[in-house]
Write a protein that holds these residues in place. Structure first.
Motif, PDB file in Angstrom:
ATOM      1  N   ILE A 218      24.718  91.923  11.144  1.00  0.00           N
ATOM      2  CA  ILE A 218      25.649  91.229  12.041  1.00  0.00           C
ATOM      3  C   ILE A 218      26.456  92.301  12.763  1.00  0.00           C
TER       4      ILE A 218
ATOM      5  N   ALA B 145      31.983  79.874  21.197  1.00  0.00           N
ATOM      6  CA  ALA B 145      30.924  79.717  22.199  1.00  0.00           C
ATOM      7  C   ALA B 145      29.541  79.925  21.580  1.00  0.00           C
ATOM      8  N   PRO B 146      28.512  79.294  22.169  1.00  0.00           N
ATOM      9  CA  PRO B 146      27.162  79.424  21.630  1.00  0.00           C
ATOM     10  C   PRO B 146      26.663  80.863  21.681  1.00  0.00           C
TER      11      PRO B 146
ATOM     12  N   THR C   4      25.701  80.766  13.404  1.00  0.00           N
ATOM     13  CA  THR C   4      24.608  80.408  12.502  1.00  0.00           C
ATOM     14  C   THR C   4      24.143  81.627  11.720  1.00  0.00           C
TER      15      THR C   4
END
Ligand code: ATP
Length: 299
Positions: free
Chosen positions: A21, A62-63, A68
């Motif tokens: 990440i 925001a996407p 996820t």
């Protein structure tokens, strides 16, 4: 590093740096402190302090910024297997009582284990994506069938109320925090709210590095590719868009390397593939950031 307490509930192996990440260090730190640090201690210790484990985390924003990704990685880290991610709309059923049953099934395993083992039961992580699809403010559900409302009620009853479970951690995700039923966000429920936003320049360096790591390790990335420079050129790009840039850059290198002299039998020499700086700059021109789109249009 194993926990030094005798807790059987939680044996964390926190290795954020290995999770793939990019950026989001402070967000991950917040999630750890707020939701997981207490889990290292037995519930009995918390009870003596008048506290309870946090049962729910909401990741919003925001996407494409990594909600996820974070939920999956954390879920896997906590329970040592690929966690199940349930999309909000999957919960709805056209059969009467079907949606409620789907919610029940989500919690069934954790409930059975807690009944059997009590405080000794393992942690169960339930990840609900597109939470706004099932947990809109009650009374505002489209079509007004009331099904949405009873799904919210049932979810709440599993998080607290009579069916309260101590061995679950619910991670909910949404692009539309404003749409969620506020009751769900109260203390004791999805109480830890962490916004996952656009990466800053340092985050972009990390994300581009993550998504070019294999190319680099296998000798396909040209040594002139300057990740810092790419990061300065990609302001406002989400993690997903940066991944898209890396893929598009590779596609230019693939195309260049194909011998097109015989299109019936196109030939490419794998060893010659080099993804160059210019492939990335072309890719950046191709993959444009969506930032600036009104959140209302995302509904
Ligand atoms: P949505 O709201 O649309 O579900 P999201 O915030 O959940 O979006 P992800 O699905 O996690 O976003 O991101 C899509 C993909 O983009 C990830 O699988 C990952 O490959 C890449 N990505 C996004 N953010 C990051 C990041 N911070 N570090 C590394 N990769 C990232």
């Amino acid at each position: 590093q194993k926990a030094t307490t005798s807790s059987k509930i939680f044996r964390p192996d926190f290795s954020f740096s290995k999770m793939g990440i990019g950026g989001l260090d402070s967000e991950l730190g917040d999630i750890f402190r707020r939701a997981f640090a207490s889990r290292v201690y037995p519930a009995s210790v918390l009870a003596k302090m008048g506290l309870m484990h946090v049962r729910g985390v909401l990741l919003y924003g925001a996407p494409g910024c990594g909600k996820t990704l974070i939920a999956r990685k954390i879920g896997k880290m906590l329970v040592d297997r690929e966690p199940k991610v349930v999309n909000g709309p999957e919960i709805f059923s056209k059969y009467v009582g079907g949606s409620e049953e789907n919610i029940r099934n989500l919690f069934a395993e954790a409930k059975a284990e807690q009944a059997e083992k009590g405080d000794e039961s393992e942690l169960h992580v339930i990840i609900l994506d597109e939470l706004d699809a099932i947990c809109r403010q009650r009374g505002t559900t489209r079509g007004d069938t009331g099904v949405g409302d009873s799904v919210v009620n049932q979810l709440l009853s599993y998080i607290d109320g009579v069916d309260s479970l101590n061995n679950i951690l619910l991670i909910g995700m949404t692009n539309r925090k404003d749409m969620l039923d506020e009751a769900l966000l109260r203390p004791g429920r999805l109480e830890v709210h962490v916004e996952i936003g656009l990466p800053d320049e340092r985050g972009r360096v990390q994300i581009i590095s993550i998504h070019t790591n294999s190319m680099k390790a296998n000798g396909f990335l040209d040594s002139q590719v300057n990740v810092e420079e790419l990061a300065t050129m990609t302001k406002n790009y989400t993690g997903a868009e940066l991944e898209g840039v890396c893929k598009a850059a590779a596609s230019y290198a693939f195309e260049r390397n194909i011998d097109k002299s015989n299109l019936d039998h196109p030939h490419a020499n794998i060893d010659n593939i080099r993804v160059m700086m210019e492939d990335f700059t072309r890719a950046i021109n191709e993959v444009k950031p969506a930032f600036g789109v009104s959140m209302d249009q995302l509904d």
